[in-house]
Structure formats: structure tokens, C-alpha cells
Write an enzyme that holds these catalytic residues in place. Sequence first.
Site, PDB file in Angstrom:
ATOM      1  N   TYR B  14       3.346  -1.430   2.886  1.00 57.11           N
ATOM      2  CA  TYR B  14       2.039  -0.836   2.558  1.00 57.11           C
ATOM      3  C   TYR B  14       1.357  -1.643   1.446  1.00 57.11           C
ATOM      4  CZ  TYR B  14      -1.102   3.083   1.235  1.00 57.11           C
ATOM      5  OH  TYR B  14      -2.180   3.885   0.939  1.00 57.11           O
ATOM      6  N   ASP B  99       1.446   8.188  -4.613  1.00 58.09           N
ATOM      7  CA  ASP B  99       1.394   8.560  -3.202  1.00 58.09           C
ATOM      8  C   ASP B  99       2.724   9.160  -2.768  1.00 58.09           C
ATOM      9  OD1 ASP B  99      -1.135   7.455  -3.052  1.00 58.09           O
ATOM     10  OD2 ASP B  99      -0.631   5.973  -1.514  1.00 58.09           O
TER      11      ASP B  99
END
Lengths: 128, 128
Positions: B14, B99
Site C-alpha cells: 500500500y 489506518d
Amino acid sequence: MSDPVHMTSVVQAYIDGFARADAASIAVLYADDATVRDPANSPPITGREAIHAFYARAMDKDIRLTLNGPVRIAGNVAAFAFRIDMKRDGKPATIDAIDTFEFAPDGLITAMHAYWGPTNLQFIQEPK
Amino acid sequence: MSDPVHMTSVVQAYIDGFARADAASIAVLYADDATVRDPANSPPITGREAIHAFYARAMDKDIRLTLNGPVRIAGNVAAFAFRIDMKRDGKPATIDAIDTFEFAPDGLITAMHAYWGPTNLQFIQEPK
């Protein structure tokens, strides 16, 4: 109450409560019917009384928390990264964790999740 | 798949996807019917196609992500703290965020929450 100043002060009160080994001061941050999942994949501890008992047991392990970076605030949820210093099986150890606090409109924590697991536990090598 | 090695590698993919401004490489980390809430108090973006479009728009802002500390793993959820460097209204800015990625048994992300808000945005003073 989604007030970032209040939410950040609750996180600091949580850290400070550990520094004083004061489980009661942490329990009062929670709503009567709050849930704690610590770690997040464990069954919830429900209600302030059970939560108080949970933190009282944690205090026995001489746990200290150190914040890593600022408290993140998204609406009524605060998220924060921190390191736990503790004794584990009598040896000094650290756990890197991230907690989220979900706040009720009255400013009390209604749900807590603690993200950590076996890969986040490290034993500290003591000097000989 | 609750494999910490896999989950940590997805977090790294990511971060790396942002470094290459490669939205497609990020979209494929998500399940077909995944949801993204970024920030966590915003309505969910649902489905890989919509998620791809969301990241493609983010790439236009020249976003770079830097991990702060280790990825925390609790069961099938990974949580990680990071800093976002970006342009905001043409000015260099940073956002501190946390996150969480919830993983489906097949190893794809099924739900993402991004914890950040206005208090986590800072503009960087450029030297004159």
C-alpha cells in the site's frame, strides 16, 4: 461530544492513569455500558465494573505507556499509537499497540479496541 | 488469511503503491466488495472499481506515505500509523493518520478505516 480537545485529553488521562497505576481513574473515562476489546480480536469486556477490574489486573503488571505521535481524531473516534513497557514472565518486554476510543455524545468512551498481537511483543535484552 | 507476514506485506504494498503513484496496484489489494472509509467518519466507498477511482484521485495530489513504527496485528486486522506528505491548496502539508485494514480469509482487504481529521493537518513552512 466530538470535541478533539476533549478526546485528546481523555487519551492523555488514560496514559497518565497507567503512570500512576490508578485503574479507577481510567474506569471513569468509560461509559457505564462501554465495551473493551484488548486485543481487538478478543471477546469484549462489558460494563465499567468489569473494565475497572481489567485495568486493575493490568496495573499489577507494572505497565507504562508512551505515546508515539499525535492522537488522530476522525469524528467521534480517537486513534493513537503507543509503546507498552511491562514485565512478561518476569522479564522486561515491550508491546507496540494502537488503540481506538469511540466516544459517546456525553464525552465518555463507549468502545475501545486495542490492536496488537504476538508479532508486536518484544523482550528487552538486559545488560549483563 | 490471518497471517501477520502477509498482512504486513500488504501494508508495505500500500505504501509502495503511493510511492509509485500506482492506484491500480493498491486497488488489487482490496476484495471486490470491499469498503473504504477515509476518513473513518465519512460515508463508505464500496467496491474495487470505486476504490480504484478514489486512489487515482489521491495520486493526483502527489501523496507520499511514511510508516511510523511497526504494523500492529490483532487477528485479521492490521493497524498502522503513518505520515502523509502532500500538497493542499498548492502548499506542502502533512497529515498524521492511522489506518486499519480488515482482511478476508483470502488475504484481500475487506474493510479499511482511516483515522485522521482537521486537527491532524499541518502546513509546512517553506524556507523563504
